[in-house]
Design a protein around this motif. Structure first.
Motif, PDB file in Angstrom:
ATOM      1  N   SER A 184       0.814  -1.217   0.000  1.00  0.00           N
ATOM      2  CA  SER A 184       0.000   0.000   0.000  1.00  0.00           C
ATOM      3  C   SER A 184       0.849   1.270   0.000  1.00  0.00           C
ATOM      4  N   GLN A 185       2.036   1.215   0.608  1.00  0.00           N
ATOM      5  CA  GLN A 185       2.888   2.419   0.656  1.00  0.00           C
ATOM      6  C   GLN A 185       3.877   2.491  -0.499  1.00  0.00           C
ATOM      7  N   GLY A 186       3.924   1.440  -1.341  1.00  0.00           N
ATOM      8  CA  GLY A 186       4.899   1.399  -2.422  1.00  0.00           C
ATOM      9  C   GLY A 186       6.305   1.156  -1.892  1.00  0.00           C
ATOM     10  N   VAL A 187       7.248   1.000  -2.818  1.00  0.00           N
ATOM     11  CA  VAL A 187       8.673   0.900  -2.487  1.00  0.00           C
ATOM     12  C   VAL A 187       9.417   1.779  -3.496  1.00  0.00           C
ATOM     13  N   PRO A 188      10.230   2.763  -3.054  1.00  0.00           N
ATOM     14  CA  PRO A 188      10.470   3.090  -1.658  1.00  0.00           C
ATOM     15  C   PRO A 188       9.256   3.775  -1.033  1.00  0.00           C
ATOM     16  N   VAL A 189       9.189   3.724   0.286  1.00  0.00           N
ATOM     17  CA  VAL A 189       8.172   4.464   1.031  1.00  0.00           C
ATOM     18  C   VAL A 189       8.608   5.931   1.055  1.00  0.00           C
ATOM     19  N   ILE A 190       7.637   6.853   1.143  1.00  0.00           N
ATOM     20  CA  ILE A 190       7.974   8.284   1.222  1.00  0.00           C
ATOM     21  C   ILE A 190       9.061   8.478   2.290  1.00  0.00           C
ATOM     22  N   GLY A 191      10.058   9.291   1.953  1.00  0.00           N
ATOM     23  CA  GLY A 191      11.195   9.457   2.852  1.00  0.00           C
ATOM     24  C   GLY A 191      12.400   8.664   2.338  1.00  0.00           C
ATOM     25  N   ASP A 192      12.275   8.156   1.081  1.00  0.00           N
ATOM     26  CA  ASP A 192      13.335   7.363   0.449  1.00  0.00           C
ATOM     27  C   ASP A 192      13.707   6.149   1.286  1.00  0.00           C
ATOM     28  N   ARG A 193      12.696   5.537   1.867  1.00  0.00           N
ATOM     29  CA  ARG A 193      12.942   4.361   2.720  1.00  0.00           C
ATOM     30  C   ARG A 193      12.857   3.075   1.883  1.00  0.00           C
ATOM     31  N   TRP A 194      13.991   2.420   1.744  1.00  0.00           N
ATOM     32  CA  TRP A 194      14.098   1.217   0.908  1.00  0.00           C
ATOM     33  C   TRP A 194      14.109  -0.064   1.730  1.00  0.00           C
ATOM     34  N   GLY A 195      14.134   0.029   3.062  1.00  0.00           N
ATOM     35  CA  GLY A 195      14.148  -1.175   3.892  1.00  0.00           C
ATOM     36  C   GLY A 195      15.316  -2.075   3.533  1.00  0.00           C
ATOM     37  N   ASN A 196      15.020  -3.355   3.263  1.00  0.00           N
ATOM     38  CA  ASN A 196      16.071  -4.322   2.892  1.00  0.00           C
ATOM     39  C   ASN A 196      16.361  -4.317   1.398  1.00  0.00           C
ATOM     40  N   CYS A 197      15.654  -3.475   0.658  1.00  0.00           N
ATOM     41  CA  CYS A 197      15.772  -3.519  -0.798  1.00  0.00           C
ATOM     42  C   CYS A 197      16.996  -2.756  -1.304  1.00  0.00           C
ATOM     43  N   ASP A 198      17.640  -3.343  -2.294  1.00  0.00           N
ATOM     44  CA  ASP A 198      18.772  -2.697  -2.958  1.00  0.00           C
ATOM     45  C   ASP A 198      18.211  -1.600  -3.871  1.00  0.00           C
ATOM     46  N   ALA A 199      18.480  -0.335  -3.502  1.00  0.00           N
ATOM     47  CA  ALA A 199      17.904   0.789  -4.255  1.00  0.00           C
ATOM     48  C   ALA A 199      18.448   0.863  -5.675  1.00  0.00           C
ATOM     49  N   SER A 200      19.565   0.206  -5.951  1.00  0.00           N
ATOM     50  CA  SER A 200      20.155   0.302  -7.293  1.00  0.00           C
ATOM     51  C   SER A 200      19.507  -0.694  -8.268  1.00  0.00           C
ATOM     52  N   ASN A 201      18.682  -1.612  -7.761  1.00  0.00           N
ATOM     53  CA  ASN A 201      18.005  -2.566  -8.652  1.00  0.00           C
ATOM     54  C   ASN A 201      16.621  -2.022  -9.023  1.00  0.00           C
TER      55      ASN A 201
ATOM     56  N   LYS B  25      14.139  -3.329 -10.240  1.00  0.00           N
ATOM     57  CA  LYS B  25      13.035  -4.246  -9.944  1.00  0.00           C
ATOM     58  C   LYS B  25      12.545  -4.104  -8.506  1.00  0.00           C
ATOM     59  N   ASN B  26      13.277  -3.347  -7.688  1.00  0.00           N
ATOM     60  CA  ASN B  26      12.816  -3.095  -6.320  1.00  0.00           C
ATOM     61  C   ASN B  26      11.952  -1.843  -6.208  1.00  0.00           C
ATOM     62  N   ARG B  27      11.808  -1.089  -7.294  1.00  0.00           N
ATOM     63  CA  ARG B  27      10.946   0.093  -7.248  1.00  0.00           C
ATOM     64  C   ARG B  27       9.529  -0.371  -7.579  1.00  0.00           C
ATOM     65  N   ARG B  28       8.680  -0.436  -6.569  1.00  0.00           N
ATOM     66  CA  ARG B  28       7.358  -1.047  -6.737  1.00  0.00           C
ATOM     67  C   ARG B  28       6.234  -0.033  -6.551  1.00  0.00           C
ATOM     68  N   SER B  29       5.377   0.073  -7.566  1.00  0.00           N
ATOM     69  CA  SER B  29       4.182   0.903  -7.423  1.00  0.00           C
ATOM     70  C   SER B  29       3.040   0.036  -6.891  1.00  0.00           C
ATOM     71  N   ARG B  30       1.925   0.655  -6.630  1.00  0.00           N
ATOM     72  CA  ARG B  30       0.807  -0.041  -5.980  1.00  0.00           C
ATOM     73  C   ARG B  30       0.127  -1.007  -6.953  1.00  0.00           C
ATOM     74  N   PRO B  31      -0.568  -2.033  -6.400  1.00  0.00           N
ATOM     75  CA  PRO B  31      -0.977  -3.169  -7.236  1.00  0.00           C
ATOM     76  C   PRO B  31      -2.137  -2.925  -8.207  1.00  0.00           C
ATOM     77  N   SER B  32      -1.847  -3.195  -9.479  1.00  0.00           N
ATOM     78  CA  SER B  32      -2.845  -3.261 -10.561  1.00  0.00           C
ATOM     79  C   SER B  32      -2.263  -4.182 -11.624  1.00  0.00           C
ATOM     80  N   ILE B  33      -3.129  -4.832 -12.395  1.00  0.00           N
ATOM     81  CA  ILE B  33      -2.659  -5.602 -13.546  1.00  0.00           C
ATOM     82  C   ILE B  33      -3.575  -5.321 -14.739  1.00  0.00           C
ATOM     83  N   VAL B  34      -3.079  -5.628 -15.931  1.00  0.00           N
ATOM     84  CA  VAL B  34      -3.925  -5.618 -17.129  1.00  0.00           C
ATOM     85  C   VAL B  34      -3.907  -7.021 -17.716  1.00  0.00           C
ATOM     86  N   VAL B  35      -5.099  -7.546 -17.980  1.00  0.00           N
ATOM     87  CA  VAL B  35      -5.234  -8.856 -18.625  1.00  0.00           C
ATOM     88  C   VAL B  35      -5.703  -8.614 -20.053  1.00  0.00           C
TER      89      VAL B  35
END
Ligand SMILES: [Zn+2]
Length: 258
Positions: A11-28, A30-40
């Motif tokens: 729900s907060q995405g990755v990174p979270v506001i405040g440039d918080r990447w947690g355990n995620c490698d910010a240079s990859n 594939k770790n930049r995640r927006s909120r969930p939607s798909i197209v079929v």
């Protein structure tokens, strides 16, 4: 059938506001995640599942301009906050778009943005034409969305229900903590499954890694893709831990399904 994962984040995405990447490698990327939607995509028909707060950027970056119908899983902000873009999608389609959801989901959408569904009082009839037509769905009752057959099934999301959707050999199960026997029956025989996996530790509303793997072991799709992952889940580290046929998703991922 082709599925585009517009967003696989929490729900907060990755990174979270405040440039918080947690355990995620910010240079990859594939770790930049927006909120969930798909197209079929089935033939020329494109079905959007959920309208995340990031939907405008998601459709632009995936070069998707035509959407034929929209399904909603549940009413949480990360799945409905992009609802206003229905006007643009309706302009592009040159018609009102069918919006599918359970009775309570439709009620919530209409409460939040009634102008999208109903005519507004105006001297100029061309102003604020409705963009959407509400279509009620019931769990277990298959429906037809612009020629695409869909089976909705009920999922326990801890604080509310969410709809899982099956399209032929593909199913989408986001925002779920408990799957009941009816849900497992609906998932029988699928080959590709996008499924909730928030993080490693148990959570009251989402599946954690161990539980997700147990479900996958039972459903046995050929390919399972994890979604709704928070910033504790690094893409490369998670990929290395996943058994064969299981992998974390990433924004922009495309799945081809026979
Ligand atoms: Zn969510």
């Amino acid at each position: 059938m082709k599925v585009t994962m517009l967003g696989c984040g929490p729900s907060q995405g990755v990174p979270v506001i405040g440039d918080r990447w947690g355990n995620c490698d910010a240079s990859n990327p594939k770790n930049r995640r927006s909120r969930p939607s798909i197209v079929v995509e089935d033939g020329n028909t494109k079905i959007l599942v959920d309208m995340s707060p990031d939907i405008r950027d998601q459709l632009l970056s995936n070069k998707i301009s035509k959407i034929d119908a929209i399904l909603f899983t549940h009413l949480h902000y990360d799945h409905v906050a992009g609802l206003g873009e229905l006007r643009t999608l309706s302009f592009l389609a040159k018609r009102r778009l069918e919006v599918f959801g359970t009775a309570s989901v439709l009620k919530g959408l209409e409460r939040g943005a009634g102008y999208l569904f109903h005519s507004q009082k105006s001297d100029d009839k061309n102003l604020y034409k409705p963009s959407a037509e509400a279509r009620e769905i019931r769990y277990g009752a298959g429906f037809n969305a612009q020629g695409v057959q869909v089976l909705p099934f009920c999922q326990d999301h801890g604080v509310c229900e969410s709809a899982g959707f099956r399209f032929g050999k593909f199913a989408y199960s986001t925002d779920v903590v408990v799957l009941n026997e009816t849900a497992f029956a609906a998932l029988e025989g699928i080959e590709v499954w996008i499924v909730d996996c928030l993080r490693d530790d148990p959570h009251p509303t989402h599946a954690h890694f161990e539980r997700t793997l147990q479900w996958i072991d039972r459903v046995k799709p050929k390919r399972a893709i994890l979604t709704h992952m928070n910033f504790e889940v690094d893409y490369a580290k998670m990929l290395a831990r996943c058994p064969k046929g299981v992998e974390p998703g990433y924004d922009g991922m495309i799945l081809d399904i026979d």
